[in-house]
Write a protein that holds these residues in place. Structure first.
Motif, short mmCIF file in Angstrom:
data_model
loop_
_atom_site.label_atom_id
_atom_site.label_comp_id
_atom_site.label_asym_id
_atom_site.label_seq_id
_atom_site.Cartn_x
_atom_site.Cartn_y
_atom_site.Cartn_z
N LEU A 171 1.03 -1.15 -0.07
CA LEU A 171 0.02 0.03 -0.11
C LEU A 171 1.00 1.33 -0.10
O LEU A 171 0.75 2.25 -0.63
N SER A 172 1.78 1.44 0.76
CA SER A 172 2.79 2.32 0.89
C SER A 172 3.36 2.63 -0.63
O SER A 172 3.89 3.62 -0.77
N ALA A 173 3.83 1.56 -0.94
CA ALA A 173 4.64 1.61 -2.44
C ALA A 173 3.70 2.30 -3.46
O ALA A 173 4.19 3.13 -4.23
N GLY A 174 2.15 1.87 -3.15
CA GLY A 174 1.39 2.23 -4.37
C GLY A 174 1.22 3.76 -3.96
O GLY A 174 0.98 4.80 -5.06
N GLN A 175 1.13 4.20 -2.92
CA GLN A 175 0.83 5.79 -2.31
C GLN A 175 1.89 6.62 -2.96
O GLN A 175 1.78 7.36 -3.52
N LEU A 176 3.03 6.21 -2.49
CA LEU A 176 4.23 7.03 -3.12
C LEU A 176 4.26 6.89 -4.60
O LEU A 176 4.69 8.05 -5.31
N LEU A 223 -10.13 9.75 -7.23
CA LEU A 223 -11.28 9.16 -6.53
C LEU A 223 -11.21 7.75 -6.26
O LEU A 223 -11.26 7.45 -4.97
N PHE A 224 -10.61 6.99 -7.06
CA PHE A 224 -10.52 5.61 -6.92
C PHE A 224 -9.21 5.43 -5.91
O PHE A 224 -9.37 4.72 -4.96
N ALA A 225 -8.18 5.94 -6.34
CA ALA A 225 -6.80 5.68 -5.66
C ALA A 225 -6.97 6.22 -4.19
O ALA A 225 -6.57 5.34 -3.27
N ALA A 226 -7.61 7.53 -3.95
CA ALA A 226 -7.68 7.98 -2.82
C ALA A 226 -8.52 7.29 -1.94
O ALA A 226 -8.27 7.10 -0.44
N VAL A 227 -9.59 6.70 -2.24
CA VAL A 227 -10.79 6.20 -1.46
C VAL A 227 -10.02 4.80 -1.09
O VAL A 227 -10.09 4.26 0.19
N GLY A 228 -9.58 4.12 -2.12
CA GLY A 228 -8.85 2.83 -1.73
C GLY A 228 -7.70 3.00 -0.58
O GLY A 228 -7.52 1.97 0.23
N ILE A 229 -6.72 3.86 -1.07
CA ILE A 229 -5.51 3.95 -0.37
C ILE A 229 -5.61 4.65 1.17
O ILE A 229 -5.44 4.14 2.10
N GLY A 230 -6.65 5.64 0.98
CA GLY A 230 -7.04 6.17 2.54
C GLY A 230 -7.77 5.22 3.36
O GLY A 230 -7.37 5.16 4.36
N GLY A 231 -8.61 4.53 2.66
CA GLY A 231 -9.36 3.63 3.29
C GLY A 231 -8.53 2.24 3.91
O GLY A 231 -8.38 1.85 5.15
N GLY A 232 -7.55 1.98 3.03
CA GLY A 232 -6.64 0.93 3.23
C GLY A 232 -5.62 1.42 4.68
O GLY A 232 -5.68 0.56 5.62
N PHE A 233 -5.30 2.54 4.70
CA PHE A 233 -4.39 2.92 5.80
C PHE A 233 -5.27 3.08 7.06
O PHE A 233 -4.91 2.73 8.07
N MET A 234 -6.36 3.26 6.83
CA MET A 234 -7.41 3.51 8.08
C MET A 234 -7.44 2.14 8.66
O MET A 234 -7.49 1.96 9.92
#
Length: 295
Positions: free
Chosen positions: A107-112, A196-207
């Motif tokens: 997830l961190s790799a995808g976010q960066l 929309l897709f990237a942020a909802v997925g990554i943000g929720g994943g970190f949560m």
């Protein structure tokens, strides 16, 4: 400004952290283990960075990789034998912890990858000034809040491991959409839609990571489990991004113009970032037990 921040932090520690009480026994710090894991991880990161520049079969790359493997094996041996390990290996018997760490790494790799490659694409391919490029990340930041708001409720309805899978796949879809960024500036299809897709997925994943990483861990080990999870996230961002940059560099080939060549490399980095995030989501679903719950 930096000095002021440090002074404020020191003052907060001095006032807020209680003094050590007499008669309380403190556990010894595993200095050797800390040195081994730090240098081992550093050597692994150096191997990835060196490989992207000098080649994966270069002597410098192989030397760094070998040093990293040896040091990390030594760290595991030391942790098994010491009475006060900094990372008790028994924690890795907890499936939810293992799954959360695997997911957090990818997830961190995808976010960066999203931040790094999109920022370069916006500025070097679309030719937008840095200040305006920063403004274009606002939709991503707003949608992260949406993802966080959704994540906990979704986990309560469909279970932790399924929620991790859903958010991971949604985030991967967003990165995949980013990998199709057009050659010319497009606000809705190039920024808002994939954000929309990237942020909802990554943000929720970190949560969800915090809850998944401590589910099934005894309270005494919760702090260590959180530290391990944070380390896997940092490693994912460091090693994952270095690997994706290497892929992007290798993909950037001959094109009609230098700008087209850069666009080709950045899209490849985002595309492979999507693949990594999807792999992490599937792995987390396979590893995290059904009994894992969102706290």
């Amino acid at each position: 400004m930096d000095k002021a921040i440090v002074l404020i932090a020191l003052a907060a520690v001095w006032v807020g952290v209680p003094r050590h009480e007499r008669g309380v026994r403190l556990e010894r710090l595993g200095v050797l283990g800390a040195v081994l894991v730090t240098t081992g991880v550093g050597a692994a990161v150096a191997a990835v960075a060196t490989g992207s520049e000098d080649g994966w079969t270069a002597a410098s790359t192989l030397l760094c990789a070998a040093a990293g493997v040896v040091l990390l094996i030594a760290f595991v041996i030391v942790e098994q034998r010491t009475a006060h390990p900094i990372m008790p290996l028994r924690l890795f018997r907890v499936r939810s912890l293992v799954g959360a760490n695997v997911f957090g790494f990818f997830l961190s790799a995808g976010q960066l990858a999203a931040f790094y490659f999109c920022s370069l694409y916006i500025q070097q391919v679309w030719g937008i000034e840095p200040a305006l490029a920063g403004v274009l990340f606002l939709p991503f930041s707003l949608f992260v809040v949406v993802g966080i708001a959704i994540a906990q409720r979704l986990a309560a309805r469909i279970g932790m491991r399924t929620a991790l899978l859903v958010h991971g796949i949604v985030g991967a879809a967003g990165l995949g959409w980013f990998s199709l960024m057009p050659a010319e500036f497009a606000f809705w299809l190039g920024i808002v839609g994939p954000s929309l897709f990237a942020a909802v997925g990554i943000g929720g994943g970190f949560m969800l990571l915090g809850s998944a990483g401590t589910s099934g861990v005894v309270p005494h080990d919760a702090g260590i489990a959180s530290g391990v999870l944070n380390s896997s996230r940092q490693l994912g961002g460091t090693i994952g991004l270095a690997a994706l940059v290497a892929v992007a560099t290798a993909t950037t080939g001959a094109a009609a113009t230098p700008v087209d060549a850069l666009a080709q490399g950045y899209r490849a980095g985002l595309g492979y970032g999507a693949v990594l995030l999807a792999i992490g989501a599937v792995a987390a679903f396979a590893i995290v037990p059904r009994s894992a719950r969102a706290d």
